[in-house]
Write a protein that holds these residues in place. Structure first.
Motif, PDB file in Angstrom:
ATOM      1  N   ILE A 135     -41.307   5.361 -23.327  1.00  0.00           N
ATOM      2  CA  ILE A 135     -42.328   4.673 -22.525  1.00  0.00           C
ATOM      3  C   ILE A 135     -41.782   3.335 -22.032  1.00  0.00           C
ATOM      4  N   GLN A 136     -41.058   2.621 -22.891  1.00  0.00           N
ATOM      5  CA  GLN A 136     -40.441   1.356 -22.465  1.00  0.00           C
ATOM      6  C   GLN A 136     -39.478   1.588 -21.313  1.00  0.00           C
ATOM      7  N   LYS A 137     -38.719   2.690 -21.414  1.00  0.00           N
ATOM      8  CA  LYS A 137     -37.751   3.016 -20.359  1.00  0.00           C
ATOM      9  C   LYS A 137     -38.475   3.261 -19.027  1.00  0.00           C
ATOM     10  N   ILE A 138     -39.569   4.042 -19.097  1.00  0.00           N
ATOM     11  CA  ILE A 138     -40.337   4.304 -17.875  1.00  0.00           C
ATOM     12  C   ILE A 138     -40.878   2.999 -17.300  1.00  0.00           C
ATOM     13  N   CYS A 139     -41.401   2.143 -18.191  1.00  0.00           N
ATOM     14  CA  CYS A 139     -41.968   0.875 -17.714  1.00  0.00           C
ATOM     15  C   CYS A 139     -40.896   0.039 -17.004  1.00  0.00           C
ATOM     16  N   ASP A 140     -39.671   0.077 -17.548  1.00  0.00           N
ATOM     17  CA  ASP A 140     -38.582  -0.653 -16.880  1.00  0.00           C
ATOM     18  C   ASP A 140     -38.327  -0.094 -15.481  1.00  0.00           C
ATOM     19  N   ILE A 141     -38.319   1.242 -15.377  1.00  0.00           N
ATOM     20  CA  ILE A 141     -38.113   1.877 -14.068  1.00  0.00           C
ATOM     21  C   ILE A 141     -39.217   1.445 -13.098  1.00  0.00           C
ATOM     22  N   TYR A 142     -40.472   1.514 -13.568  1.00  0.00           N
ATOM     23  CA  TYR A 142     -41.594   1.254 -12.660  1.00  0.00           C
ATOM     24  C   TYR A 142     -41.746  -0.234 -12.333  1.00  0.00           C
ATOM     25  N   ARG A 143     -41.369  -1.106 -13.285  1.00  0.00           N
ATOM     26  CA  ARG A 143     -41.424  -2.542 -13.004  1.00  0.00           C
ATOM     27  C   ARG A 143     -40.513  -2.875 -11.831  1.00  0.00           C
ATOM     28  N   LYS A 144     -39.298  -2.293 -11.858  1.00  0.00           N
ATOM     29  CA  LYS A 144     -38.348  -2.555 -10.764  1.00  0.00           C
ATOM     30  C   LYS A 144     -38.876  -2.022  -9.437  1.00  0.00           C
ATOM     31  N   LYS A 145     -39.456  -0.819  -9.484  1.00  0.00           N
ATOM     32  CA  LYS A 145     -39.947  -0.224  -8.241  1.00  0.00           C
ATOM     33  C   LYS A 145     -41.149  -1.001  -7.692  1.00  0.00           C
ATOM     34  N   LEU A 146     -42.023  -1.423  -8.591  1.00  0.00           N
ATOM     35  CA  LEU A 146     -43.188  -2.202  -8.165  1.00  0.00           C
ATOM     36  C   LEU A 146     -42.731  -3.525  -7.552  1.00  0.00           C
ATOM     37  N   ASP A 147     -41.778  -4.190  -8.244  1.00  0.00           N
ATOM     38  CA  ASP A 147     -41.286  -5.476  -7.721  1.00  0.00           C
ATOM     39  C   ASP A 147     -40.644  -5.297  -6.349  1.00  0.00           C
ATOM     40  N   LEU A 148     -39.862  -4.231  -6.211  1.00  0.00           N
ATOM     41  CA  LEU A 148     -39.206  -3.955  -4.933  1.00  0.00           C
ATOM     42  C   LEU A 148     -40.245  -3.758  -3.836  1.00  0.00           C
ATOM     43  N   MET A 149     -41.252  -2.923  -4.142  1.00  0.00           N
ATOM     44  CA  MET A 149     -42.243  -2.625  -3.113  1.00  0.00           C
ATOM     45  C   MET A 149     -43.038  -3.869  -2.737  1.00  0.00           C
ATOM     46  N   CYS A 150     -43.375  -4.664  -3.725  1.00  0.00           N
ATOM     47  CA  CYS A 150     -44.165  -5.865  -3.428  1.00  0.00           C
ATOM     48  C   CYS A 150     -43.353  -6.884  -2.629  1.00  0.00           C
ATOM     49  N   SER A 151     -42.054  -7.016  -2.963  1.00  0.00           N
ATOM     50  CA  SER A 151     -41.269  -8.000  -2.221  1.00  0.00           C
ATOM     51  C   SER A 151     -41.133  -7.561  -0.757  1.00  0.00           C
ATOM     52  N   LEU A 152     -41.078  -6.238  -0.530  1.00  0.00           N
ATOM     53  CA  LEU A 152     -40.992  -5.734   0.847  1.00  0.00           C
ATOM     54  C   LEU A 152     -42.341  -5.823   1.559  1.00  0.00           C
ATOM     55  N   LEU A 153     -43.417  -5.614   0.801  1.00  0.00           N
ATOM     56  CA  LEU A 153     -44.747  -5.806   1.390  1.00  0.00           C
ATOM     57  C   LEU A 153     -44.858  -7.237   1.908  1.00  0.00           C
ATOM     58  N   ASP A 154     -44.345  -8.179   1.094  1.00  0.00           N
ATOM     59  CA  ASP A 154     -44.416  -9.587   1.490  1.00  0.00           C
ATOM     60  C   ASP A 154     -43.525  -9.885   2.703  1.00  0.00           C
ATOM     61  N   SER A 155     -42.273  -9.353   2.646  1.00  0.00           N
ATOM     62  CA  SER A 155     -41.337  -9.722   3.715  1.00  0.00           C
ATOM     63  C   SER A 155     -41.594  -8.946   5.004  1.00  0.00           C
ATOM     64  N   GLU A 156     -41.969  -7.677   4.914  1.00  0.00           N
ATOM     65  CA  GLU A 156     -42.139  -6.850   6.119  1.00  0.00           C
ATOM     66  C   GLU A 156     -43.566  -6.886   6.653  1.00  0.00           C
ATOM     67  N   LEU A 157     -44.532  -7.022   5.729  1.00  0.00           N
ATOM     68  CA  LEU A 157     -45.926  -6.839   6.140  1.00  0.00           C
ATOM     69  C   LEU A 157     -46.831  -7.977   5.662  1.00  0.00           C
TER      70      LEU A 157
END
Lengths: 395, 395
Positions: free
Chosen positions: B290-312
């Protein structure tokens, strides 16, 4: 807190029957009440190889979400097989993979039956289906089962008078619990009547492959040029009930609604089990396996019937079924059926009281159901002796 | 033949939303509309070892019928785990294993809700649950979701006026679709109100383990000394959705009825998958997974949010969720939401129109939902660029 339940579920009460069945958890009890496949009827080696192959070569498909309609290769495999072997399926039909055949009864009722509508059932019939219809507050109308299937004259009477009859539920092959197989003539007549009165047929065929004697009779669905038959198939009796894989073949318009219904029930059927069934059908001699099972069950059925004749020939009457898993036994009129079933449990053998299968739950019956697939041969011999001891109380 | 459907299913019509989602089958489309776990989030090696072990050492249990309540070792394992980790479960509670968590919504509604009774829902909420309640002809009463969960003042208004309110349906953690997490204060207030008005709570917690930031908040069920909370758990997001294994913890009296309901739905949940989950929990580092999954999803969430901010950043607004799988994005008022979603599909990126999640299907919304677990990082980058191109039509 005091809980209030929905009308639909409040009606499904635990009964005296359940009390008798509870006793069957005792390992000393001979299990004539069950309906499990024999342990040696499972293709264990094949399933072991198949699961290893899936987990080595296609694990993500097995673990990821699937679509509600089912795993496409399995749908294609069953569609081709059912067309070729049973002439089931027309251009207007489609297929959905379900979580066991029980779910087909649930989905058909969900999409077709309003509360208070009528479902026409064979009387007696399978308790799991009857309770499913009851759980939608359907009104059940029973049609007696004769040695060659439903009494079609009574069926027409019911069709003429029933309020909003939505479908006729039938198990044409080795019916549960009666063991009766519907004749070809009656299958055609049921189809004709359904068409005439604009009522659908729900054809439940879990035991069809388990024929141990007599001639093959095609399913009602094989005549269906009008799109009025919903065909329910299952892998529970030929491969594994624990996997919970069934399939329904019916007109695409109905299937679209059943798919919406399934989406809100369980989203889709487990992918791993669907994949196991698909590979088993395509890469293994599954027809040979069915023959093997039939050989096992033929011997068990013959053994049980010969003991019924020798130990209980003076006491119970029955029609020997041509397949399936069950024998329906009738007691002498003077014997109280529930009392006899209790006596049987005291003698450490469990049978299912016939009242469990009544469409009208208050109807009287002199019958009980026994199963020959679950117990070992030794247990069948021992169980029959114990049943005879229970009969001694009335002799 | 012309088919007539039940009122309950006739109401569930395919919609414009489905038309948009259909387009997402195209592999060129960036899949922001899905809710699938990332393929690298599956413990493939563990499941491979476990299935081999089961098929070598206990194949008959996996293939034979099981009991409706579920595989006993799995029930015991989850019961102990949920008590220890979340203080969920009291002496009056019991557990049933279900065919995914979706089935819990189905069974709870089946046993508690008569046609015309009210189910209180967060607005917006998960379409699968809303459609499940609708399929029982329940009346849905919506309570707006704020950044810290349900508006509890509105909830009390609804509780005062709703006709036969039977339960409050809530997803307290990383709610689907809003991403909102209910505060501890609000959890206690929802519990207090439910108790005051004699209404049950159906607490759906599929995403609870997927927390990537912020502090743990205990489930509402952990306060339940009164037997008023039905807790729905799932292995779909931490192990595998394809296996369809969930569990419900609730007062035994309710569970007895849900067991009867499940008996008529699908008899029991697939044995093989129940056994896989049990062995995974007991013999593998599933907390580590579960910790491993959370690490995967934290990175993906951060990536998506930073792009939401920069692109949209000039175009959409959103609250960054502390976990789960989804981000709920709000469009400028002048933009027609459905029109924007169509434009997005034209640009080969799929999002879910917010209208899919409305309790009142005719309610207007400016929002759409995007998912960060399904697409690869490259697809997230590409999809955000395409969404920005869709936004250009309104800039």
């Amino acid at each position: 807190m005091e809980y209030t339940f929905s009308d639909r579920i409040a009606a499904l009460q635990p009964s005296a029957i359940r009390e008798i069945l509870k006793a069957t958890a005792d390992p000393e009890i001979v299990p004539f009440a069950a309906g499990n496949p024999a342990p040696d009827a499972f293709p264990v080696d094949a399933v072991r190889e198949i699961t290893a192959d899936i987990m080595a070569n296609d694990p993500i498909t097995a673990l990821q979400y699937g679509v509600t309609e089912g795993y496409e290769p399995l749908k294609k495999t069953i569609t081709a097989y059912m067309k070729k072997k049973h002439n089931v399926g027309r251009d207007f039909d489609s297929i959905v993979i379900t979580s066991g055949a029980q779910q087909i009864m649930d989905l058909a009722t969900k999409v077709l039956v309003n509360e208070g509508d009528t479902v026409i059932c064979e009387a007696p019939s399978f308790i799991g289906s009857l309770n499913c219809f009851r759980a939608y507050n359907a009104v059940l109308a029973g049609v007696p089962v004769e040695a060659d299937g439903m009494d079609t004259e009574k069926l027409e009477e019911v069709l003429k008078t029933a309020k909003n009859a939505r479908f006729i539920y039938t198990i044409p092959n080795f019916q549960n619990p009666s063991g009766a197989t519907m004749s070809l003539e009656k299958r055609k007549e049921v189809y004709r009547l359904a068409k005439k009165y604009g009522v659908l047929i729900l054809e439940d065929n879990p035991y069809g492959d388990l024929r141990v004697s007599g001639e093959y009779i095609p399913p009602i669905k094989s005549f269906d040029e009008d799109g009025i038959v919903i065909y329910a198939g299952s892998f529970s009796k030929i491969l594994s009930p624990g996997m919970r894989v069934g399939y329904v073949i019916a007109p695409a318009e109905l299937m679209a609604k059943m798919t919406v219904g399934k989406q809100t029930s369980d989203v889709h059927t487990t992918m791993l089990c669907q994949m196991i069934v698909e590979r088993w059908m395509n890469n293994y001699d599954f027809e040979g396996h069915i023959q093997k099972i039939c050989d096992i069950y033929r011997k068990k059925l013959d053994l049980m019937c010969s003991l019924l004749d020798s130990e209980l020939g003076d006491f119970v009457t029955y029609n020997k079924p041509e397949g399936g898993l069950f024998i329906w036994c009738r007691l002498p009129e003077k014997v109280d059926m529930m009392d006899f079933c209790r006596k049987a449990v005291e003698q450490k053998v469990a049978v299912v009281p016939g009242s469990a299968f009544m469409v009208d739950e208050s109807a009287k019956t002199d019958c009980f159901r026994i199963n020959f697939s679950t117990p070992t041969d030794e247990k069948i011999v021992e169980g029959m002796k114990r049943l005879s001891k229970a009969a001694d109380f009335y002799r």
